[in-house]
Design a protein around this motif. Structure first.
Motif, PDB file in Angstrom:
ATOM      1  N   ASN A 280       0.810  -1.220   0.000  1.00  0.00           N
ATOM      2  CA  ASN A 280       0.000   0.000   0.000  1.00  0.00           C
ATOM      3  C   ASN A 280       0.848   1.277   0.000  1.00  0.00           C
ATOM      4  OD1 ASN A 280       0.724  -0.682   2.665  1.00  0.00           O
ATOM      5  ND2 ASN A 280      -0.996   0.452   3.550  1.00  0.00           N
ATOM      6  N   ILE A 281       2.166   1.163   0.093  1.00  0.00           N
ATOM      7  CA  ILE A 281       2.994   2.366  -0.095  1.00  0.00           C
ATOM      8  C   ILE A 281       3.273   2.489  -1.596  1.00  0.00           C
ATOM      9  CG2 ILE A 281       5.107   3.599   0.508  1.00  0.00           C
ATOM     10  CD1 ILE A 281       5.293   1.988   3.043  1.00  0.00           C
ATOM     11  N   CYS A 282       2.853   3.612  -2.159  1.00  0.00           N
ATOM     12  CA  CYS A 282       2.949   3.767  -3.613  1.00  0.00           C
ATOM     13  C   CYS A 282       4.397   3.812  -4.080  1.00  0.00           C
ATOM     14  CB  CYS A 282       2.210   5.030  -4.051  1.00  0.00           C
ATOM     15  SG  CYS A 282       0.442   4.808  -3.875  1.00  0.00           S
ATOM     16  N   LYS A 283       4.590   3.259  -5.270  1.00  0.00           N
ATOM     17  CA  LYS A 283       5.948   3.146  -5.800  1.00  0.00           C
ATOM     18  C   LYS A 283       6.274   4.372  -6.650  1.00  0.00           C
ATOM     19  CE  LYS A 283       6.322  -0.791  -3.713  1.00  0.00           C
ATOM     20  NZ  LYS A 283       5.269  -0.563  -2.705  1.00  0.00           N
ATOM     21  N   HIS A 284       6.463   5.463  -5.958  1.00  0.00           N
ATOM     22  CA  HIS A 284       6.827   6.708  -6.628  1.00  0.00           C
ATOM     23  C   HIS A 284       7.646   7.550  -5.647  1.00  0.00           C
ATOM     24  CE1 HIS A 284       5.690  11.106  -7.450  1.00  0.00           C
ATOM     25  NE2 HIS A 284       6.668  10.780  -8.271  1.00  0.00           N
ATOM     26  N   ILE A 285       8.744   8.087  -6.158  1.00  0.00           N
ATOM     27  CA  ILE A 285       9.556   8.978  -5.314  1.00  0.00           C
ATOM     28  C   ILE A 285       9.801  10.281  -6.054  1.00  0.00           C
ATOM     29  CG2 ILE A 285      11.824   9.294  -4.217  1.00  0.00           C
ATOM     30  CD1 ILE A 285      11.870   6.367  -3.604  1.00  0.00           C
ATOM     31  N   HIS A 286       9.532  11.376  -5.357  1.00  0.00           N
ATOM     32  CA  HIS A 286       9.855  12.685  -5.924  1.00  0.00           C
ATOM     33  C   HIS A 286      11.189  13.115  -5.322  1.00  0.00           C
ATOM     34  CE1 HIS A 286       9.242  16.409  -7.941  1.00  0.00           C
ATOM     35  NE2 HIS A 286       9.371  17.103  -6.824  1.00  0.00           N
ATOM     36  N   LEU A 287      12.213  13.163  -6.161  1.00  0.00           N
ATOM     37  CA  LEU A 287      13.568  13.398  -5.663  1.00  0.00           C
ATOM     38  C   LEU A 287      14.227  14.532  -6.466  1.00  0.00           C
ATOM     39  CD1 LEU A 287      15.387  11.978  -3.500  1.00  0.00           C
ATOM     40  CD2 LEU A 287      16.429  10.726  -5.392  1.00  0.00           C
ATOM     41  N   PRO A 288      13.975  15.783  -6.055  1.00  0.00           N
ATOM     42  CA  PRO A 288      14.500  16.926  -6.807  1.00  0.00           C
ATOM     43  C   PRO A 288      16.024  16.885  -6.884  1.00  0.00           C
ATOM     44  CG  PRO A 288      12.853  17.646  -5.226  1.00  0.00           C
ATOM     45  CD  PRO A 288      13.177  16.219  -4.887  1.00  0.00           C
ATOM     46  N   PHE A 289      16.595  17.097  -8.102  1.00  0.00           N
ATOM     47  CA  PHE A 289      18.067  17.122  -8.151  1.00  0.00           C
ATOM     48  C   PHE A 289      18.590  18.535  -8.400  1.00  0.00           C
ATOM     49  CE2 PHE A 289      19.668  17.316 -12.581  1.00  0.00           C
ATOM     50  CZ  PHE A 289      18.520  17.074 -13.323  1.00  0.00           C
ATOM     51  N   GLN A 290      17.784  19.400  -8.980  1.00  0.00           N
ATOM     52  CA  GLN A 290      18.069  20.833  -9.192  1.00  0.00           C
ATOM     53  C   GLN A 290      19.136  21.094 -10.247  1.00  0.00           C
ATOM     54  OE1 GLN A 290      15.678  22.056  -7.788  1.00  0.00           O
ATOM     55  NE2 GLN A 290      15.389  21.409  -5.683  1.00  0.00           N
ATOM     56  N   SER A 291      20.297  20.416 -10.146  1.00  0.00           N
ATOM     57  CA  SER A 291      21.336  20.632 -11.158  1.00  0.00           C
ATOM     58  C   SER A 291      22.195  19.376 -11.273  1.00  0.00           C
ATOM     59  CB  SER A 291      22.226  21.809 -10.761  1.00  0.00           C
ATOM     60  OG  SER A 291      23.391  21.814 -11.577  1.00  0.00           O
ATOM     61  N   GLY A 292      22.686  19.132 -12.492  1.00  0.00           N
ATOM     62  CA  GLY A 292      23.543  17.968 -12.706  1.00  0.00           C
ATOM     63  C   GLY A 292      25.014  18.276 -12.465  1.00  0.00           C
ATOM     64  N   SER A 293      25.304  19.514 -12.075  1.00  0.00           N
ATOM     65  CA  SER A 293      26.705  19.901 -11.867  1.00  0.00           C
ATOM     66  C   SER A 293      27.028  19.972 -10.381  1.00  0.00           C
ATOM     67  CB  SER A 293      26.951  21.262 -12.516  1.00  0.00           C
ATOM     68  OG  SER A 293      27.935  21.981 -11.792  1.00  0.00           O
ATOM     69  N   THR A 294      28.074  19.262  -9.988  1.00  0.00           N
ATOM     70  CA  THR A 294      28.458  19.250  -8.578  1.00  0.00           C
ATOM     71  C   THR A 294      28.852  20.654  -8.096  1.00  0.00           C
ATOM     72  OG1 THR A 294      29.074  16.940  -8.640  1.00  0.00           O
ATOM     73  CG2 THR A 294      30.134  18.266  -6.932  1.00  0.00           C
ATOM     74  N   ILE A 325      10.171   7.737 -10.797  1.00  0.00           N
ATOM     75  CA  ILE A 325      10.947   8.803 -10.143  1.00  0.00           C
ATOM     76  C   ILE A 325      10.653  10.126 -10.843  1.00  0.00           C
ATOM     77  CG2 ILE A 325      13.242   9.567  -9.404  1.00  0.00           C
ATOM     78  CD1 ILE A 325      14.229   6.675  -9.851  1.00  0.00           C
ATOM     79  N   SER A 326      10.296  11.118 -10.063  1.00  0.00           N
ATOM     80  CA  SER A 326      10.124  12.458 -10.626  1.00  0.00           C
ATOM     81  C   SER A 326      11.110  13.398  -9.932  1.00  0.00           C
ATOM     82  CB  SER A 326       8.686  12.936 -10.457  1.00  0.00           C
ATOM     83  OG  SER A 326       8.335  12.915  -9.092  1.00  0.00           O
ATOM     84  N   THR A 327      11.234  14.604 -10.473  1.00  0.00           N
ATOM     85  CA  THR A 327      12.277  15.494  -9.960  1.00  0.00           C
ATOM     86  C   THR A 327      11.914  16.968 -10.159  1.00  0.00           C
ATOM     87  OG1 THR A 327      14.685  15.715  -9.880  1.00  0.00           O
ATOM     88  CG2 THR A 327      13.683  15.695 -12.064  1.00  0.00           C
ATOM     89  N   ASP A 328      12.700  17.845  -9.549  1.00  0.00           N
ATOM     90  CA  ASP A 328      12.623  19.291  -9.812  1.00  0.00           C
ATOM     91  C   ASP A 328      13.990  19.729 -10.350  1.00  0.00           C
ATOM     92  OD1 ASP A 328      10.166  19.285  -8.512  1.00  0.00           O
ATOM     93  OD2 ASP A 328      10.902  20.281  -6.702  1.00  0.00           O
ATOM     94  N   ILE A 329      13.957  20.674 -11.276  1.00  0.00           N
ATOM     95  CA  ILE A 329      15.202  21.172 -11.869  1.00  0.00           C
ATOM     96  C   ILE A 329      15.151  22.698 -11.903  1.00  0.00           C
ATOM     97  CG2 ILE A 329      16.647  21.163 -13.953  1.00  0.00           C
ATOM     98  CD1 ILE A 329      15.136  18.514 -14.721  1.00  0.00           C
TER      99      ILE A 329
END
Ligand code: SAH
Ligand code: SF4
Ligand code: F3S
Length: 464
Positions: A280-294, A325-329
């Motif tokens: 019952n825990i949905c298989k979706h994670i929202h994991l914002p990465f914002q930028s691909g540059s360290t 998986i979803s994200t914010d950029i």
């Protein structure tokens, strides 16, 4: 409408139960911004209903208009300024009406809102909602009322929200308030204050209330749910997010459970493993990465590197192969080079996000970035980079949906599709929207749907 027992309020119910009542002052609430604001408006409505208010669904009929606002980007604030102009026109025909700005813009702009907008009578920050009935009374005497005090303790945990969603299927529970992260671009720590977590017992009580009200899905929300931590004053015992998630999953096995937002620096394998153990825990994670540059992540003070983020994605795919998986950029952050922009694109491609929210960097006054870094990427460069990011994400979203063709998913029906009354829409566990022709199904039903078509935004299918 509800009973008080030992200070615990029994299910407060749904906005549609609060019939507009001619004998009570009517409040109209409009909500902008994130899920936290949606949840807060439901608390505000509960406080006002408890104090003798009824609702209005039309601002023209209201005695009090409240606008719950967001400061995250400049355009979010501009939207609200336009609405204030609109409310000022409405008020010309109803001079006794009061207009209040609540939420993050109230906290950020404080008295400026009263000084700059004649229509504003009340300015109330996110931690002062208990004072609303008194402040409305004060404003009713012609005195402008402001309360923007932030609190280290306020969580509204004893207040059962009045739900304002349309379908009575899915609701939010705020499990924490504030944020301690201080990402350099972000206004939230200033508008929402320090992080604090709600008592798990109160969260479970609200989850049970929702079950009794017939809800089928709950989303546990916070700015960084992974740093949820409750410490019992009596026993000193601590409850982490992972433990809370498991408690909720066990308490309501027939309810779907979602959560948002996870933070890449804190998302643990333990949380992923709890997700894998409970259907019952949905298989979706929202994991914002914002930028691909360290380097940019460092300037943003995000607390992780590109490699760390990639490793978290690998962990999700390893432990939860069926998880979306979803994200914010954010594009065009201070000093971002073309090379660094390409790193964002390459990380997107590598991760293959199912969905993304994509933004141009918007400098927020008072933040560390505004004070210490130069907002030096020209607007046209930000726009072009954003277009490239959106175009890539459209492709990735299409690929993600195409993978679902011919598969059968359990869809939780939320309502009629926007385009056609004959079609229903709902979501898969992975949070993908599915549209299909309804056969006596109603909101709240779980229906098995075979996917036979898709767009980049929607899966289309037929019930089996
Ligand atoms: N707490 C969440 C996000 C809250 S704000 C987290 O840390 O992930 C939602 C999103 O708005 C952020 O993830 C970020 O992508 C975006 N955002 C925040 N401040 C912004 C700014 N100043 N300019 C542009 N986008 C911003
Ligand atoms: Fe803002 Fe960062 Fe906190 Fe999210 S984690 S709310 S982006 S400061
Ligand atoms: Fe906006 Fe405040 Fe949420 S700034 S994103 S409404 S916490």
């Amino acid at each position: 409408m509800r009973k008080m027992t030992n200070n615990i309020i029994s299910p407060a119910g749904h906005i549609s139960d609060l019939l507009p009542d001619q004998n009570k002052p009517r409040v109209y609430i409009e909500t902008y911004g994130c899920q936290m604001n949606v949840a807060d408006s439901e608390v505000v409505l509960s406080i006002l209903a408890e104090n003798g208010y009824s609702v209005s669904f039309d601002p023209k009929q209201a005695d009090v208009i409240l606008i719950n606002t967001c400061s995250i980007r400049q355009n979010a604030e501009e939207k609200v300024f336009k609405r204030l102009d609109m409310f000022s026109r409405i008020r010309k025909n109803n001079p006794g009406m009061l207009v209040g700005v609540i939420g993050c813009m109230a906290e950020r702009l404080k008295e400026q809102l009263i000084n700059n907008f004649q229509v504003v009578d009340l300015v109330i920050g996110p931690d002062a909602y208990r004072k609303l009935p008194d402040l409305i009374k004060e404003a009713g005497t012609g005195q402008k009322a402001v309360n923007v005090l932030l609190s280290r303790e306020e969580t509204y945990a004893d207040i059962s929200p009045i739900r304002m969603d349309k379908n009575r299927v899915s609701a939010f529970i705020s499990i924490m308030r504030g944020c301690n992260n201080m990402c350099t671009y972000c206004v939230v720590p200033f508008t929402r204050g320090r992080e604090r977590s709600l008592d798990p017992e109160k969260i479970l009580r609200e989850v049970n209330n929702l079950t009794r009200l017939g809800y089928k899905e709950v989303t546990l929300i916070g700015q960084n749910v992974d740093s949820y931590l409750w410490k019992s004053k009596e026993t000193d015992k601590e409850i982490s997010f992972c433990q809370l998630l498991e408690k909720v999953a066990r308490a309501v096995p027939d309810m779907r459970i979602r959560f948002s937002t996870s933070h890449p620096k804190d998302l643990s394998d333990d949380v992923l493993s709890v997700m894998s153990r409970y259907n019952n825990i949905c298989k979706h994670i929202h994991l914002p990465f914002q930028s691909g540059s360290t380097r940019i992540l460092g300037l943003m003070n995000r607390g992780y590197t590109r490699e760390w983020y990639s490793e978290r994605i690998k962990a999700i795919k390893r432990i939860l192969p069926d998880c979306s998986i979803s994200t914010d950029i954010i594009t065009g952050f201070c000093s971002e080079t073309e090379e660094e922009h390409k790193k964002t694109l390459s990380l997107m491609k590598w991760a293959g996000f199912d969905f993304a929210y994509m933004f141009k960097y918007s400098e927020r006054p008072g933040t560390k970035a505004a004070k210490k870094l130069k907002d030096d990427i020209p607007e046209e460069v930000k726009s072009r980079r954003l277009t490239e990011i959106i175009e890539l994400q459209n492709k990735l979203s299409q690929t993600s949906k195409t993978k679902d063709l011919n598969r059968v998913y359990e869809v939780l029906v939320e309502g009629a599709s926007k385009k056609s009354e004959a079609d229903l829409f709902g979501r898969t566990s992975q949070n993908k929207v599915v549209v299909f022709p309804g056969k006596n199904h109603k909101p709240g039903d779980i229906v098995k749907v075979r996917i036979n078509n898709c767009t980049s935004a929607t899966l289309i299918g037929i019930s089996v």
